[in-house]
Write a protein that holds these residues in place. Structure first.
Motif, PDB file in Angstrom:
ATOM      1  N   ILE A  10       0.844  -1.198   0.000  1.00  0.00           N
ATOM      2  CA  ILE A  10       0.000   0.000   0.000  1.00  0.00           C
ATOM      3  C   ILE A  10       0.880   1.248   0.000  1.00  0.00           C
ATOM      4  O   ILE A  10       0.629   2.192  -0.750  1.00  0.00           O
ATOM      5  CB  ILE A  10      -0.956   0.000   1.218  1.00  0.00           C
ATOM      6  N   ILE A  11       1.925   1.251   0.814  1.00  0.00           N
ATOM      7  CA  ILE A  11       2.827   2.405   0.881  1.00  0.00           C
ATOM      8  C   ILE A  11       3.443   2.677  -0.473  1.00  0.00           C
ATOM      9  O   ILE A  11       3.475   3.814  -0.948  1.00  0.00           O
ATOM     10  CB  ILE A  11       3.928   2.196   1.945  1.00  0.00           C
ATOM     11  N   LYS A  12       3.927   1.628  -1.129  1.00  0.00           N
ATOM     12  CA  LYS A  12       4.554   1.800  -2.447  1.00  0.00           C
ATOM     13  C   LYS A  12       3.559   2.344  -3.463  1.00  0.00           C
ATOM     14  O   LYS A  12       3.887   3.240  -4.242  1.00  0.00           O
ATOM     15  CB  LYS A  12       5.138   0.480  -2.936  1.00  0.00           C
ATOM     16  N   LEU A  13       2.348   1.815  -3.460  1.00  0.00           N
ATOM     17  CA  LEU A  13       1.335   2.279  -4.408  1.00  0.00           C
ATOM     18  C   LEU A  13       0.954   3.731  -4.160  1.00  0.00           C
ATOM     19  O   LEU A  13       0.826   4.520  -5.099  1.00  0.00           O
ATOM     20  CB  LEU A  13       0.099   1.381  -4.347  1.00  0.00           C
ATOM     21  N   ILE A  14       0.785   4.103  -2.904  1.00  0.00           N
ATOM     22  CA  ILE A  14       0.431   5.481  -2.569  1.00  0.00           C
ATOM     23  C   ILE A  14       1.585   6.413  -2.922  1.00  0.00           C
ATOM     24  O   ILE A  14       1.391   7.495  -3.470  1.00  0.00           O
ATOM     25  CB  ILE A  14       0.066   5.613  -1.071  1.00  0.00           C
ATOM     26  N   ASP A  15       2.808   5.985  -2.620  1.00  0.00           N
ATOM     27  CA  ASP A  15       3.987   6.814  -2.910  1.00  0.00           C
ATOM     28  C   ASP A  15       4.124   7.087  -4.408  1.00  0.00           C
ATOM     29  O   ASP A  15       4.522   8.167  -4.808  1.00  0.00           O
ATOM     30  CB  ASP A  15       5.249   6.131  -2.386  1.00  0.00           C
ATOM     31  N   GLN A  16       3.761   6.127  -5.240  1.00  0.00           N
ATOM     32  CA  GLN A  16       3.878   6.273  -6.689  1.00  0.00           C
ATOM     33  C   GLN A  16       2.711   7.061  -7.297  1.00  0.00           C
ATOM     34  O   GLN A  16       2.774   7.461  -8.442  1.00  0.00           O
ATOM     35  CB  GLN A  16       3.934   4.904  -7.356  1.00  0.00           C
ATOM     36  N   SER A  17       1.672   7.254  -6.539  1.00  0.00           N
ATOM     37  CA  SER A  17       0.495   7.939  -7.067  1.00  0.00           C
ATOM     38  C   SER A  17       0.492   9.413  -6.676  1.00  0.00           C
ATOM     39  O   SER A  17       1.354   9.880  -5.938  1.00  0.00           O
ATOM     40  CB  SER A  17      -0.779   7.273  -6.524  1.00  0.00           C
ATOM     41  N   SER A  18      -0.504  10.123  -7.174  1.00  0.00           N
ATOM     42  CA  SER A  18      -0.645  11.537  -6.826  1.00  0.00           C
ATOM     43  C   SER A  18      -1.555  11.721  -5.606  1.00  0.00           C
ATOM     44  O   SER A  18      -1.854  12.848  -5.227  1.00  0.00           O
ATOM     45  CB  SER A  18      -1.200  12.308  -8.021  1.00  0.00           C
ATOM     46  N   ILE A  19      -1.969  10.618  -4.999  1.00  0.00           N
ATOM     47  CA  ILE A  19      -2.825  10.672  -3.809  1.00  0.00           C
ATOM     48  C   ILE A  19      -2.030  11.248  -2.646  1.00  0.00           C
ATOM     49  O   ILE A  19      -0.906  10.842  -2.386  1.00  0.00           O
ATOM     50  CB  ILE A  19      -3.342   9.267  -3.444  1.00  0.00           C
ATOM     51  N   ASN A  20      -2.616  12.217  -1.928  1.00  0.00           N
ATOM     52  CA  ASN A  20      -1.940  12.824  -0.786  1.00  0.00           C
ATOM     53  C   ASN A  20      -2.387  12.231   0.542  1.00  0.00           C
ATOM     54  O   ASN A  20      -1.675  12.330   1.525  1.00  0.00           O
ATOM     55  CB  ASN A  20      -2.167  14.334  -0.765  1.00  0.00           C
ATOM     56  N   GLU A  21      -3.590  11.649   0.566  1.00  0.00           N
ATOM     57  CA  GLU A  21      -4.111  11.095   1.806  1.00  0.00           C
ATOM     58  C   GLU A  21      -4.876   9.813   1.486  1.00  0.00           C
ATOM     59  O   GLU A  21      -5.609   9.746   0.504  1.00  0.00           O
ATOM     60  CB  GLU A  21      -5.040  12.102   2.483  1.00  0.00           C
ATOM     61  N   PHE A  22      -4.691   8.785   2.323  1.00  0.00           N
ATOM     62  CA  PHE A  22      -5.319   7.490   2.097  1.00  0.00           C
ATOM     63  C   PHE A  22      -5.723   6.898   3.437  1.00  0.00           C
ATOM     64  O   PHE A  22      -4.967   6.973   4.410  1.00  0.00           O
ATOM     65  CB  PHE A  22      -4.325   6.555   1.390  1.00  0.00           C
ATOM     66  N   GLU A  23      -6.910   6.295   3.489  1.00  0.00           N
ATOM     67  CA  GLU A  23      -7.383   5.662   4.707  1.00  0.00           C
ATOM     68  C   GLU A  23      -8.082   4.369   4.333  1.00  0.00           C
ATOM     69  O   GLU A  23      -8.878   4.335   3.394  1.00  0.00           O
ATOM     70  CB  GLU A  23      -8.353   6.588   5.444  1.00  0.00           C
ATOM     71  N   LEU A  24      -7.772   3.277   5.074  1.00  0.00           N
ATOM     72  CA  LEU A  24      -8.363   1.974   4.819  1.00  0.00           C
ATOM     73  C   LEU A  24      -8.660   1.328   6.155  1.00  0.00           C
ATOM     74  O   LEU A  24      -7.794   1.278   7.031  1.00  0.00           O
ATOM     75  CB  LEU A  24      -7.392   1.097   4.004  1.00  0.00           C
TER      76      LEU A  24
END
Length: 169
Positions: A10-24
């Motif tokens: 999840i960290i790698k995917l978020i880091d590669q994306s333009s998403i600034n905030e993620f919650e699951l």
């Protein structure tokens, strides 16, 4: 509770994306990640569960903190890569042409396409990189001998990341 490898993915995917905030949140376990100028990501779990061990990533420090704790978690240093025992200067690197998940075999339970010591030709399939549910066969590009496999099966790979070292013939 989330497994460490799931959080890393999840960290790698978020880091590669333009998403600034993620919650699951799944079954009471909650992961919240926020990117900032310092590239710090915080992972939280409910207090009733065992705390998650610190997870480190090369691009962004990561730390675990209980969901109810107000004190910020301290960033953890990224692990240092092990010293290579192989002189890479005269070796060809087979690199990933895309971001995706690396697989050594055509399907689970099947033997790997290649192992260290195997001979390859330019059109020999050496692995698969899965991207968006598409399985892309990666070819050797050169004739030679596989010296080292640089990636673990199921690991997320980056564009241009070396996957294999080949001693050209």
């Amino acid at each position: 509770m989330f497994k460490i490898h799931e959080i890393r993915e999840i960290i790698k995917l978020i880091d590669q994306s333009s998403i600034n905030e993620f919650e699951l949140e799944i079954d009471g376990a909650k992961v919240t990640m926020k990117k900032s100028a310092g590239e710090t990501v915080y992972v939280s779990q409910p207090v009733v569960q065992a705390p998650v061990a610190p997870v480190a990533q090369a691009a962004a420090p990561v730390a675990a903190a209980p969901a109810v704790a107000e004190a910020p978690a301290a960033p953890v240093e990224a692990p240092k890569p092990a010293a290579a025992a192989v002189d890479e200067s005269n070796l060809h690197k087979i690199v990933s042409p895309m971001v995706g998940t690396f697989y050594r075999s055509p399907e689970p339970g099947k033997p790997a396409y290649v192992q260290a010591g195997d001979k390859v030709t330019p059109n020999k399939v050496v692995c698969i990189v899965e991207a968006m549910k598409l399985f892309n066969e990666i070819e050797a590009e050169v004739s030679g001998e596989i010296v080292k496999v640089l990636v673990e099966d199921g690991q997320l790979v980056e564009y241009g990341q070396p996957l294999f070292l080949v001693k050209p013939e």
